[in-house]
Motif scaffolding. Structure first.
Motif, PDB file in Angstrom:
ATOM      1  N   LEU A 109     -53.045  29.102 -17.458  1.00 29.48           N
ATOM      2  CA  LEU A 109     -53.557  29.484 -16.143  1.00 29.48           C
ATOM      3  C   LEU A 109     -53.872  30.970 -16.067  1.00 29.48           C
ATOM      4  O   LEU A 109     -54.795  31.388 -15.349  1.00 29.48           O
ATOM      5  N   SER A 110     -53.142  31.763 -16.818  1.00 25.51           N
ATOM      6  CA  SER A 110     -53.346  33.214 -16.756  1.00 25.51           C
ATOM      7  C   SER A 110     -54.721  33.631 -17.267  1.00 25.51           C
ATOM      8  O   SER A 110     -55.198  34.721 -16.943  1.00 25.51           O
ATOM      9  N   PHE A 111     -55.360  32.772 -18.058  1.00 28.47           N
ATOM     10  CA  PHE A 111     -56.691  33.088 -18.590  1.00 28.47           C
ATOM     11  C   PHE A 111     -57.809  32.582 -17.682  1.00 28.47           C
ATOM     12  O   PHE A 111     -58.995  32.767 -17.994  1.00 28.47           O
ATOM     13  N   GLY A 112     -57.462  31.925 -16.588  1.00 24.89           N
ATOM     14  CA  GLY A 112     -58.483  31.449 -15.655  1.00 24.89           C
ATOM     15  C   GLY A 112     -59.321  30.304 -16.189  1.00 24.89           C
ATOM     16  O   GLY A 112     -60.474  30.127 -15.755  1.00 24.89           O
ATOM     17  N   ILE A 113     -58.777  29.526 -17.112  1.00 28.10           N
ATOM     18  CA  ILE A 113     -59.513  28.398 -17.692  1.00 28.10           C
ATOM     19  C   ILE A 113     -59.706  27.316 -16.621  1.00 28.10           C
ATOM     20  O   ILE A 113     -58.743  26.900 -15.977  1.00 28.10           O
ATOM     21  N   PRO A 114     -60.946  26.800 -16.417  1.00 23.46           N
ATOM     22  CA  PRO A 114     -61.186  25.848 -15.327  1.00 23.46           C
ATOM     23  C   PRO A 114     -60.934  24.388 -15.674  1.00 23.46           C
ATOM     24  O   PRO A 114     -61.085  23.514 -14.818  1.00 23.46           O
ATOM     25  N   HIS A 115     -60.590  24.102 -16.921  1.00 22.69           N
ATOM     26  CA  HIS A 115     -60.372  22.704 -17.321  1.00 22.69           C
ATOM     27  C   HIS A 115     -59.305  22.666 -18.406  1.00 22.69           C
ATOM     28  O   HIS A 115     -59.327  23.467 -19.349  1.00 22.69           O
ATOM     29  N   ILE A 116     -58.378  21.727 -18.271  1.00 23.45           N
ATOM     30  CA  ILE A 116     -57.320  21.547 -19.268  1.00 23.45           C
ATOM     31  C   ILE A 116     -57.205  20.067 -19.605  1.00 23.45           C
ATOM     32  O   ILE A 116     -57.112  19.222 -18.704  1.00 23.45           O
ATOM     33  N   SER A 117     -57.230  19.765 -20.891  1.00 21.68           N
ATOM     34  CA  SER A 117     -56.946  18.416 -21.363  1.00 21.68           C
ATOM     35  C   SER A 117     -55.571  18.450 -22.014  1.00 21.68           C
ATOM     36  O   SER A 117     -55.329  19.279 -22.900  1.00 21.68           O
ATOM     37  N   ALA A 118     -54.684  17.578 -21.562  1.00 19.87           N
ATOM     38  CA  ALA A 118     -53.306  17.583 -22.067  1.00 19.87           C
ATOM     39  C   ALA A 118     -52.950  16.195 -22.577  1.00 19.87           C
ATOM     40  O   ALA A 118     -53.161  15.194 -21.883  1.00 19.87           O
ATOM     41  N   TYR A 119     -52.405  16.149 -23.785  1.00 22.42           N
ATOM     42  CA  TYR A 119     -52.106  14.887 -24.446  1.00 22.42           C
ATOM     43  C   TYR A 119     -50.657  14.854 -24.902  1.00 22.42           C
ATOM     44  O   TYR A 119     -50.140  15.843 -25.421  1.00 22.42           O
ATOM     45  N   ALA A 120     -50.029  13.700 -24.725  1.00 19.01           N
ATOM     46  CA  ALA A 120     -48.676  13.522 -25.249  1.00 19.01           C
ATOM     47  C   ALA A 120     -48.747  13.402 -26.768  1.00 19.01           C
ATOM     48  O   ALA A 120     -49.638  12.724 -27.300  1.00 19.01           O
ATOM     49  N   LEU A 121     -47.850  14.066 -27.450  1.00 21.08           N
ATOM     50  CA  LEU A 121     -47.781  13.934 -28.902  1.00 21.08           C
ATOM     51  C   LEU A 121     -47.438  12.486 -29.238  1.00 21.08           C
ATOM     52  O   LEU A 121     -46.467  11.922 -28.733  1.00 21.08           O
ATOM     53  N   THR A 122     -48.262  11.866 -30.045  1.00 21.94           N
ATOM     54  CA  THR A 122     -48.035  10.477 -30.443  1.00 21.94           C
ATOM     55  C   THR A 122     -47.934  10.397 -31.957  1.00 21.94           C
ATOM     56  O   THR A 122     -48.476  11.242 -32.676  1.00 21.94           O
ATOM     57  N   VAL A 123     -47.246   9.381 -32.428  1.00 16.02           N
ATOM     58  CA  VAL A 123     -47.018   9.212 -33.862  1.00 16.02           C
ATOM     59  C   VAL A 123     -47.924   8.098 -34.380  1.00 16.02           C
ATOM     60  O   VAL A 123     -47.764   6.933 -34.014  1.00 16.02           O
ATOM     61  N   GLU A 124     -48.892   8.471 -35.203  1.00 13.45           N
ATOM     62  CA  GLU A 124     -49.798   7.495 -35.803  1.00 13.45           C
ATOM     63  C   GLU A 124     -49.364   7.231 -37.237  1.00 13.45           C
ATOM     64  O   GLU A 124     -48.935   8.150 -37.946  1.00 13.45           O
ATOM     65  N   GLU A 125     -49.480   5.980 -37.650  1.00 14.16           N
ATOM     66  CA  GLU A 125     -49.111   5.637 -39.023  1.00 14.16           C
ATOM     67  C   GLU A 125     -49.997   6.382 -40.011  1.00 14.16           C
ATOM     68  O   GLU A 125     -51.126   6.750 -39.713  1.00 14.16           O
ATOM     69  N   LYS A 126     -49.457   6.621 -41.189  1.00 13.59           N
ATOM     70  CA  LYS A 126     -50.159   7.285 -42.291  1.00 13.59           C
ATOM     71  C   LYS A 126     -50.444   8.755 -42.003  1.00 13.59           C
ATOM     72  O   LYS A 126     -51.305   9.363 -42.641  1.00 13.59           O
ATOM     73  N   THR A 127     -49.743   9.342 -41.025  1.00 14.45           N
ATOM     74  CA  THR A 127     -49.858  10.781 -40.800  1.00 14.45           C
ATOM     75  C   THR A 127     -48.593  11.467 -41.315  1.00 14.45           C
ATOM     76  O   THR A 127     -47.552  10.833 -41.496  1.00 14.45           O
ATOM     77  N   ALA A 128     -48.708  12.764 -41.525  1.00 16.05           N
ATOM     78  CA  ALA A 128     -47.541  13.533 -41.976  1.00 16.05           C
ATOM     79  C   ALA A 128     -46.425  13.477 -40.935  1.00 16.05           C
ATOM     80  O   ALA A 128     -45.244  13.402 -41.288  1.00 16.05           O
ATOM     81  N   LEU A 129     -46.793  13.494 -39.655  1.00 12.15           N
ATOM     82  CA  LEU A 129     -45.790  13.431 -38.594  1.00 12.15           C
ATOM     83  C   LEU A 129     -44.970  12.147 -38.695  1.00 12.15           C
ATOM     84  O   LEU A 129     -43.737  12.167 -38.545  1.00 12.15           O
ATOM     85  N   HIS A 130     -45.632  11.043 -38.967  1.00 13.23           N
ATOM     86  CA  HIS A 130     -44.938   9.755 -39.123  1.00 13.23           C
ATOM     87  C   HIS A 130     -43.936   9.832 -40.275  1.00 13.23           C
ATOM     88  O   HIS A 130     -42.791   9.378 -40.153  1.00 13.23           O
ATOM     89  N   ARG A 131     -44.359  10.419 -41.371  1.00  9.52           N
ATOM     90  CA  ARG A 131     -43.473  10.537 -42.544  1.00  9.52           C
ATOM     91  C   ARG A 131     -42.277  11.439 -42.230  1.00  9.52           C
ATOM     92  O   ARG A 131     -41.137  11.119 -42.580  1.00  9.52           O
ATOM     93  N   PHE A 132     -42.540  12.565 -41.599  1.00 15.94           N
ATOM     94  CA  PHE A 132     -41.468  13.525 -41.315  1.00 15.94           C
ATOM     95  C   PHE A 132     -40.424  12.941 -40.370  1.00 15.94           C
ATOM     96  O   PHE A 132     -39.217  13.171 -40.533  1.00 15.94           O
ATOM     97  N   ILE A 133     -40.867  12.185 -39.373  1.00 12.43           N
ATOM     98  CA  ILE A 133     -39.923  11.561 -38.445  1.00 12.43           C
ATOM     99  C   ILE A 133     -39.116  10.474 -39.157  1.00 12.43           C
ATOM    100  O   ILE A 133     -37.904  10.349 -38.960  1.00 12.43           O
ATOM    101  N   SER A 134     -39.790   9.713 -40.020  1.00 18.93           N
ATOM    102  CA  SER A 134     -39.106   8.606 -40.709  1.00 18.93           C
ATOM    103  C   SER A 134     -38.011   9.096 -41.656  1.00 18.93           C
ATOM    104  O   SER A 134     -37.035   8.379 -41.893  1.00 18.93           O
TER     105      SER A 134
END
Length: 383
Positions: A181-206
């Protein structure tokens, strides 16, 4: 309304959470741009009689391209297609690319000179530890240097943020929002971190290297986000998208409301109202087929059920919701009755509401909207 999407399948580094189609090998970049330009030429008749109202360069990371490569793309677009003088033209950008052997202000001016009028910057977080956990290539400092510069060239800027990171506290998430907000950006897209198979994140959590995703944490972050952005005058016009009035994404809105679009490049999807098609998700095969003058795609004709289900999953995420009368007009009263029947329990639970004949998720139901939508789907045909 007609939209054009171009998929640029290259990134300098693979983010741990990403399962999109891309390559970190850039040596075929020139061949790929030639192939994409050839596909634009081969498919120009599909848009005959139409005027492009939105153009979106996504990926991957389009800003890995040189100015000359981007200019080649836009020259081809303007040669082959009618582009509205008021078209929304967006490029996804990674902060690092503005500092990679470039002067950021020079590159910003070059993007502006191509007719690009909207920047979508993949910030994800203003905290260095979050960026490292996600394996983002840019630094928090680069983001803080880029945003003021970008704002001096572009009025229409959106940034992506990710919440629900297991190591991110509520306080850190609020600090991320405040920083944006401090930069005055007029649009924000926000996404929940999700775990998709075959990604590094999936491996690290497992293997226990990273804590598992906590749905309650994601829900709390989501509610904090809504509260703070509403106070700042943002409108949550779609589940993940918040904009000031006049800054809603025309490109994404067209997708959510079933407008036709053409997808160019490997893995890109297209839709003409009844037929969905998609290009092969393989860079070398894509290039070789295009060089032969062959479109490397598959397609499916959407059944009535498919079209109904697509309307449900896209509209339920928007502030407009599902037009109950439109369901009857497009699909028949049996579908309308089915929709209301399936929605009944969610109305009783306060997760859905009907306002001016539109079925909408309540604030209580927003975080559950995908699950609610699947319960409204029609999986068998009416007889």
């Amino acid at each position: 309304m007609y939209s054009l999407y171009i998929h640029i399948p290259f990134c300098r580094r693979a983010c741990h959470y990403c399962d999109f189609h891309f390559s970190t090998t850039l040596r075929r970049k020139g061949e790929m741009i030639n192939a994409i330009c050839s596909e634009l030429f081969l498919r120009q008749n599909e848009a005959k009689g139409s005027t492009l109202q939105t153009i979106y360069l996504g990926g991957g990371t389009p800003t890995v391209l040189s100015f000359d490569e981007l200019q080649q793309l836009f020259n081809t677009i303007h040669r082959c297609y009618n582009v509205s003088a008021t078209a929304e033209i967006t490029i996804e950008a990674n902060p690092d690319d503005f500092f990679k052997d470039r002067e950021p202000e020079v590159f910003l001016a070059q993007l502006q000179s191509l007719g690009i009028n909207r920047l979508s910057i993949g910030v994800q977080s203003f905290f260095e530890e979050d960026l490292q956990l996600m394996n983002r290539i840019h630094t928090a400092l680069q983001v803080e240097q880029l945003l003021p510069l970008a704002s001096s060239y572009f009025d229409n800027i959106t940034i992506d943020l990710i919440y629900g990171i297991p190591t991110m506290s509520n306080e850190q998430w609020l600090q991320n929002i405040e920083k944006a907000l401090s930069f005055g950006i007029p649009h924000i897209s926000a996404y929940a971190l999700t775990v998709e198979e075959k990604t590094a994140l999936h491996r690290f959590i497992s293997v226990g290297k990273i804590p598992p995703i906590d749905d309650q944490l994601s829900y709390t972050h989501f509610q904090l986000l809504i509260d703070r952005l509403e106070r700042e005058g943002f409108v949550q016009y779609e589940f993940s998208n918040f904009g000031k009035e006049g800054y809603f994404s025309k490109n994404n809105t067209a997708y959510w409301f079933g407008k036709p679009y053409m997808g160019i490049g490997p893995s890109a999807h297209s839709f003409n109202g009844s037929i969905r098609s998609w290009n092969i998700a393989h860079n070398i095969k894509y290039i070789k087929e295009i060089e032969r003058g062959v479109l490397p795609n598959e397609e499916e004709v959407l059944t009535v059920n498919n079209q109904y289900n697509e309307l449900i999953i896209t509209r339920i995420r928007t502030m407009v919701g599902i037009d109950i009368e439109e369901v009857a007009v497009r699909f028949g009263t049996d579908y309308q009755k089915y929709l209301l029947q399936q929605a009944h329990k969610y109305l009783d639970e306060g997760l859905l509401q009907i306002t001016k004949n539109h079925l909408k998720v309540t604030r209580k139901g927003k975080f559950l909207s995908d699950g609610i939508a699947s319960d409204l789907f029609r999986v068998d045909d009416f007889i």
